[in-house]
Design an enzyme around this catalytic site. Structure first.
Site, PDB file in Angstrom:
ATOM      1  N   GLU A 114      15.924 -68.520 -46.834  1.00 50.32           N
ATOM      2  CA  GLU A 114      14.967 -67.414 -46.968  1.00 50.32           C
ATOM      3  C   GLU A 114      15.569 -66.095 -46.464  1.00 50.32           C
ATOM      4  OE1 GLU A 114      12.353 -68.078 -48.638  1.00 50.32           O
ATOM      5  OE2 GLU A 114      11.541 -70.050 -48.126  1.00 50.32           O
TER       6      GLU A 114
ATOM      7  N   GLN B 279      15.915 -63.358 -47.774  1.00 49.07           N
ATOM      8  CA  GLN B 279      15.199 -62.132 -48.165  1.00 49.07           C
ATOM      9  C   GLN B 279      14.181 -61.688 -47.115  1.00 49.07           C
ATOM     10  OE1 GLN B 279      14.518 -65.096 -49.503  1.00 49.07           O
ATOM     11  NE2 GLN B 279      12.328 -65.377 -49.261  1.00 49.07           N
TER      12      GLN B 279
ATOM     13  N   CYS C  60       7.586 -64.716 -70.294  1.00 46.71           N
ATOM     14  CA  CYS C  60       6.262 -65.090 -69.771  1.00 46.71           C
ATOM     15  C   CYS C  60       5.913 -64.391 -68.458  1.00 46.71           C
ATOM     16  CB  CYS C  60       6.191 -66.600 -69.583  1.00 46.71           C
ATOM     17  SG  CYS C  60       6.427 -67.534 -71.119  1.00 46.71           S
TER      18      CYS C  60
HETATM   19 ZN    ZN Z   1       8.353 -68.792 -70.535  1.00 43.87          ZN
END
Ligand code: ZN
Ligand code: ADP
Length: 204
Positions: free
Chosen positions: A103, A105, A194
């Site tokens: 982690e 970040q 997406c």
């Molecule tokens: Zn996708």
């Protein structure tokens, strides 16, 4: 195949080990991409090779046990939680050969200098972290760490919408704060098509 297998046995690395040169490895990707799994795999191999390993995570992340780093698939490794990069540096013990950090970040910008200092003193430093935040923006200090690393691995998840390669962590609920700790309750792996780069309940 993860490139680290290649690096692991390369002539270059063998030479590095022999002459005591340290180096930095960075593992980045979205949530659920297998960063922690890959970090834990490398740390276990180092331990099997009887190297002295120390593992750290930022104290901010209390999703899982404080004394462990853990992957979403249930792999675990002992770790120490520290609040700052200074605290991490102060906790390094004599004779430590490998330093693992999960982690990344969530650490302060000082982690960049700490990683350089550790590698400069002959240690193998392995840092895993999110390269982008929930809006798809670079998540400091990971970009800086990518620049100074000798070896970089990018991991990918599977888009839960369409099955394509996922490179983003979609926040599905919660605040608009950059740091919002959660797992599958608040995030999904999504591909470029997406991914919605903000919280918009009508389009998520
Ligand atoms: Zn996708
Ligand atoms: P990271 O540290 O990158 O968040 P972890 O190593 O903790 O990733 O978890 C990786 C594991 O998450 C995978 O091995 C798999 O079991 C699980 N997983 C859950 N959702 C997904 C997804 N959409 N794509 C790939 N793996 C997923």
């Amino acid at each position: 195949m993860i490139e680290e297998f290649v690096f692991d046995d390369s002539e270059e690395r063998r030479r590095n080990r022999q002459n005591g040169t340290g180096w930095i490895e960075v593992i980045v990707g979205s949530m659920f991409s297998g960063k922690s799994e890959e970090l834990i795999r490398r740390l276990n191999r180092a331990r099997i090779a009887r190297q002295k390993v120390q593992v750290f995570k930022p104290r901010i992340d209390e999703r899982y046990s404080v004394e462990h780093i853990a992957s979403h698939s249930g792999h675990r490794h002992e770790s120490v939680a520290v609040a700052t990069s200074d605290e991490l540096m102060a906790a390094i013990e004599d004779g430590t050969q490998v330093v693992g950090i999960d982690e990344g970040q969530f650490f302060d910008p000082g982690l960049v200098q700490v990683a350089n200092d550790l590698a400069g003193s002959g240690k193998r430093v392995i840092i895993a972290g999110l390269d982008q935040d929930y809006r798809g923006l670079p998540f400091e200090p990971m970009p800086q760490l990518l620049c100074i690393a000798e070896f970089i691995t990018k991991t990918h998840a599977i888009c839960v919408r369409c099955g394509n390669t996922a490179n983003y962590s979609q926040r599905t609920q919660g605040s608009e704060n950059r740091v919002e700790v959660g797992a599958a309750d608040k995030y999904e792996a999504r591909c470029r098509r997406c991914f919605v780069p903000h919280i918009d309940s009508s389009s998520i």
